[in-house]
Design a protein around this motif. Structure first.
Motif, PDB file in Angstrom:
ATOM      1  N   HIS A 291      18.340  51.297  32.114  1.00 42.20           N
ATOM      2  CA  HIS A 291      17.696  50.331  31.090  1.00 42.20           C
ATOM      3  C   HIS A 291      16.314  50.850  30.515  1.00 42.20           C
ATOM      4  N   ALA A 292      16.140  50.788  29.469  1.00 40.28           N
ATOM      5  CA  ALA A 292      14.686  51.373  28.834  1.00 40.28           C
ATOM      6  C   ALA A 292      14.433  52.720  29.113  1.00 40.28           C
TER       7      ALA A 292
ATOM      8  N   GLY B 291      22.473  51.829  28.503  1.00 45.02           N
ATOM      9  CA  GLY B 291      21.677  50.625  28.345  1.00 45.02           C
ATOM     10  C   GLY B 291      21.366  49.801  29.618  1.00 45.02           C
TER      11      GLY B 291
ATOM     12  N   GLY C 107      20.781  45.530  23.354  1.00 47.39           N
ATOM     13  CA  GLY C 107      19.381  46.375  23.052  1.00 47.39           C
ATOM     14  C   GLY C 107      19.205  47.834  22.760  1.00 47.39           C
TER      15      GLY C 107
ATOM     16  N   ASN D 198      18.931  48.387  26.522  1.00 52.92           N
ATOM     17  CA  ASN D 198      17.522  48.636  25.718  1.00 52.92           C
ATOM     18  C   ASN D 198      17.203  49.948  25.978  1.00 52.92           C
TER      19      ASN D 198
ATOM     20  N   TYR E  29      17.131  54.040  24.483  1.00 52.06           N
ATOM     21  CA  TYR E  29      16.962  54.702  23.335  1.00 52.06           C
ATOM     22  C   TYR E  29      17.672  56.076  23.349  1.00 52.06           C
TER      23      TYR E  29
END
Length: 395
Positions: free
Chosen positions: A293-294, A274, A258, A276, A278
């Motif tokens: 995460h995220a 990660g 992700g 997810n 960016y």
């Protein structure tokens, strides 16, 4: 050509990043800042390297050892910061032939360093729009010979600012013990003046140059060098991750499902990104660093061991070693009035010249969960915040 690289500066203007790491050893892409200078000297044909060291010299010695890329390396110790001529004089016993002097906290156009060596005696300069805040080269009518250096002139003779890179004939080693300036320092420009009296000194114009003295300039240095990377994927990257552009994932790094990474970006060995997450812009994720995460990290430097926990945002920021941003930490990097963001340097708030600039966190700084950090904020090494706290003053 003997290359003397000045790497003894304490880095007071770049604190808190230099509180426990010598400024020349701060990370710029895949190696320390000073290594880019040394590489330029080696590529230009240096036959010997002399590194002038001071504060925490062992870090520099451990990195370069006694030989670097086949070129012998020696060290000279500057115990007091008394100017550039004083620093070079510390290396005088190693001078046996023509010698170059380069600042270990400057990034140079490598081709110009080769031209500097070939044109000895010579001095590097950079064209600037407003040279009044620099030492400025004066030259003959043809622009082929340097006739002097004028410090911060009201009426500059040229737009060529002194870029702090010099190639000297061997006899200049005997001129290093110059008189002290009004500030009590011994300046290499006084040695240059003596060389100009006896030789034709060639100006060598750099296409690009950066003096890395303050934290946002370290960010700019990484933007430069990360932008020169070529895509390479050696680490463990999930099939469900999306890597776009010039992204380097070193062996031993992990990119989880992700994840989206938009280069230029460098994920160093032992780092984890990660799931997810960016990552975008010119971003360095240092050795052993973690992005949770995220989380989103944009145009930033994460030094070795730094961690940005899940559901966090970090933009246009520099995080020192082993910094830990707790879950939900958000960095603001833009003023509502769109003015340049200011930052504290040696006790004074100064403009960074950047519209977007976030946070500079010293080694082992930690934020509580859901911390909000305002633009241009400095967190000293070991500083902490409370959960849910909004921080708008340096600490």
């Amino acid at each position: 050509m003997i290359a003397i690289v000045l790497a003894a500066g304490e880095g007071t203007r770049i604190r808190p990043l230099s509180e426990s790491v010598p400024k020349p050893m701060l990370p710029v892409a895949d190696r320390p800042l000073v290594s880019h200078t040394v590489d330029a000297a080696v590529d230009a044909g240096a036959t010997e390297l002399v590194l002038v060291v001071g504060y925490e010299a062992e870090a520099v010695r451990d990195y370069f050892g006694g030989e670097y890329r086949g070129v012998p390396v020696s060290y000279a110790v500057q115990e007091e910061q008394l100017g550039t001529a004083h620093a070079v004089n510390a290396a005088s016993e190693h001078i046996d032939g023509p010698f170059a002097v380069l600042n270990g906290d400057n990034l140079y156009d490598p081709d110009a360093i080769a031209a500097l060596f070939a044109s000895c005696p010579a001095i590097c300069a950079i064209e600037v729009d407003d040279p009044r805040q620099y030492g400025v080269l004066s030259a003959d009518s043809a622009g082929e010979t340097v006739t002097g250096i004028v410090e911060k002139p009201d009426d500059p003779p040229t737009n060529l600012a002194n870029a702090g890179a010099y190639a000297f004939p061997e006899e200049a080693a005997a001129w290093l013990e110059v008189p002290a300036s009004e500030r009590g320092e011994y300046e290499i420009t006084d040695v240059v003046a003596r060389v100009i009296d006896d030789h034709d000194v060639t100006p060598v114009t750099l296409r690009r140059w950066l003096d890395v003295g303050r934290p946002w300039e370290l960010l700019e240095a990484n933007e430069w060098k990360l932008g020169a990377l070529d895509r390479r994927i050696d680490g463990d990257v999930s099939e469900d991750a999306h890597l776009n552009g010039d992204v380097v994932v070193e062996a031993g790094a992990t990119v989880k499902p992700g994840v989206v990474i938009e280069g230029p970006a460098l994920i160093r060995s032992g780092a984890t990104v990660g799931p997810n997450a960016y990552v975008r812009g010119a971003t360095l994720v240092g050795e052993g660093a973690k992005i949770g995460h995220a989380a989103e990290v944009k145009n930033s430097v994460l030094s070795a061991g730094a961690s940005v926990s899940h559901l966090s945002y970090v933009g246009d920021s520099v995080l020192g070693r082993d910094v830990n941003f707790g879950a939900g930490t958000n960095v603001a990097n833009l003023r509502h009035d769109d003015a340049d963001i200011r930052f504290t340097v040696k006790g004074e708030r100064v403009s960074t010249g950047r519209r977007k600039f976030g946070v500079v966190a010293g080694d082992e700084a930690k934020t509580g969960i859901n911390t909000s950090l305002t633009p241009g904020l400095k967190l000293s090494g070991g500083a902490t915040t409370l959960p849910g706290e909004t921080v708008d003053r340096d600490r």
